[in-house]
Write a protein that holds these residues in place. Sequence first.
Motif, short mmCIF file in Angstrom:
data_model
loop_
_atom_site.label_atom_id
_atom_site.label_comp_id
_atom_site.label_asym_id
_atom_site.label_seq_id
_atom_site.Cartn_x
_atom_site.Cartn_y
_atom_site.Cartn_z
N THR A 117 0.83 -1.20 0.00
CA THR A 117 0.00 0.00 0.00
C THR A 117 0.86 1.25 0.00
OG1 THR A 117 -1.57 -1.27 1.35
CG2 THR A 117 -1.99 1.08 1.11
N THR A 118 1.92 1.22 0.79
CA THR A 118 2.83 2.36 0.84
C THR A 118 3.50 2.59 -0.51
OG1 THR A 118 3.28 1.91 3.19
CG2 THR A 118 4.84 3.34 2.02
N PHE A 121 1.07 4.38 -2.76
CA PHE A 121 0.98 5.80 -2.42
C PHE A 121 2.22 6.55 -2.88
CE2 PHE A 121 -2.69 4.92 0.09
CZ PHE A 121 -3.28 6.14 0.38
N ARG A 125 2.54 9.74 -5.26
CA ARG A 125 3.08 10.99 -4.68
C ARG A 125 4.33 11.47 -5.40
NH1 ARG A 125 3.99 15.33 -3.12
NH2 ARG A 125 3.95 16.19 -1.00
N LEU A 169 -4.57 2.53 4.63
CA LEU A 169 -4.56 3.72 3.78
C LEU A 169 -3.92 4.92 4.50
CD1 LEU A 169 -8.12 3.46 2.16
CD2 LEU A 169 -5.92 2.81 1.17
N ALA A 172 -0.14 4.30 5.15
CA ALA A 172 0.64 4.40 3.92
C ALA A 172 0.84 5.85 3.53
CB ALA A 172 -0.07 3.65 2.79
N ALA A 173 -0.19 6.67 3.70
CA ALA A 173 -0.05 8.10 3.42
C ALA A 173 0.98 8.74 4.35
CB ALA A 173 -1.40 8.80 3.55
N THR A 176 4.52 7.55 3.40
CA THR A 176 4.98 8.17 2.16
C THR A 176 5.42 9.61 2.40
OG1 THR A 176 3.48 6.78 0.85
CG2 THR A 176 4.30 8.79 -0.19
N GLU A 177 4.61 10.36 3.13
CA GLU A 177 4.97 11.75 3.40
C GLU A 177 6.18 11.82 4.32
OE1 GLU A 177 4.41 15.69 2.41
OE2 GLU A 177 3.44 13.86 1.66
#
Length: 298
Positions: A117-118, A121, A125, A169, A172-173, A176-177
């Motif tokens: 999932t990551t 994302f 991104r 979700l 993973a966001a 990622t950030e």
Amino acid sequence: MTAQDSATPSPAIAVSGGTLLAALGVVAFSLTFPSTVWGLESFGPWSLVAVRGALAALIASGFLLALRVPVPERRHWGGLAVVGGGVVVGFPLLTTLALETSTTSHAAVVVGLLPLTTAAFAAVRTGRRPSRTFWLAALAGAAVVIAFAVQQSGGALSAGDLYLFGALLVCAAGYTEGGRLARTMPGWQVIGWALIGCLPLSVAGAAVALSFEPVRLTAHGVIGLVWVAAGSTFFGLYVWYRGMASIGIAKASQLQLAQPVLTLVWSVLLLGEHLTAAAPIAAVAVLVCIAVTQRTAG
């Protein structure tokens, strides 16, 4: 050989130390779900998450103050808010709510999909486009997890499964950030400032939740709370990012493949859970899919 030469670690020692740090991070993360179940013996789900965040933020504050780390630039605050919302608040809350009805072994298999999932994302991104093999493996892993969740829930997704997929979700966001921010500041500072940013919310949430949810202190409950705050949330991420910086993201991610399997082991040893035949089979299938993505993400 000069004194300066003798004090400089060799590359082999540096790599070995980085591998050890990353491995410690994986072990810390693998204990999160069993520790959460223990914590729920003493606290309600909302209280546990709020107190966990507050304690972890206080620990992070001590480190940042002791090392006199400057406050991040204003342009990074939005990214830190995403990290805090995903990793500090969203993932702990949703997984804690899920673990009220789901077993740790079930949750471990579902959340084992987090690396995939990551990656998805991160592709959106950063604009990187992984290969077709990567996406086929990612979809296969997702299909395995969904089939497992439906089979374990009697033919339909349960509320616990929905919480777990939501946790995937938001986490993973946040990952990622956080990975993006880690290019400009050490990774442990990213999680440290994210924790501090969430401290007012954690304190307010703890005050409200503790007034509504009864507290029944037990040894397991206290140990569980301390571990998810100090062990999983701060120490785990601290050594994980330090190790990742030393040996690289690719090598570190290979170590994380062991995390779902370790959680299955802890669920048996610490909680006395009895694994269904589907749990280890699904876990291994997900690990295979992740391994394929690691080889083709390049």
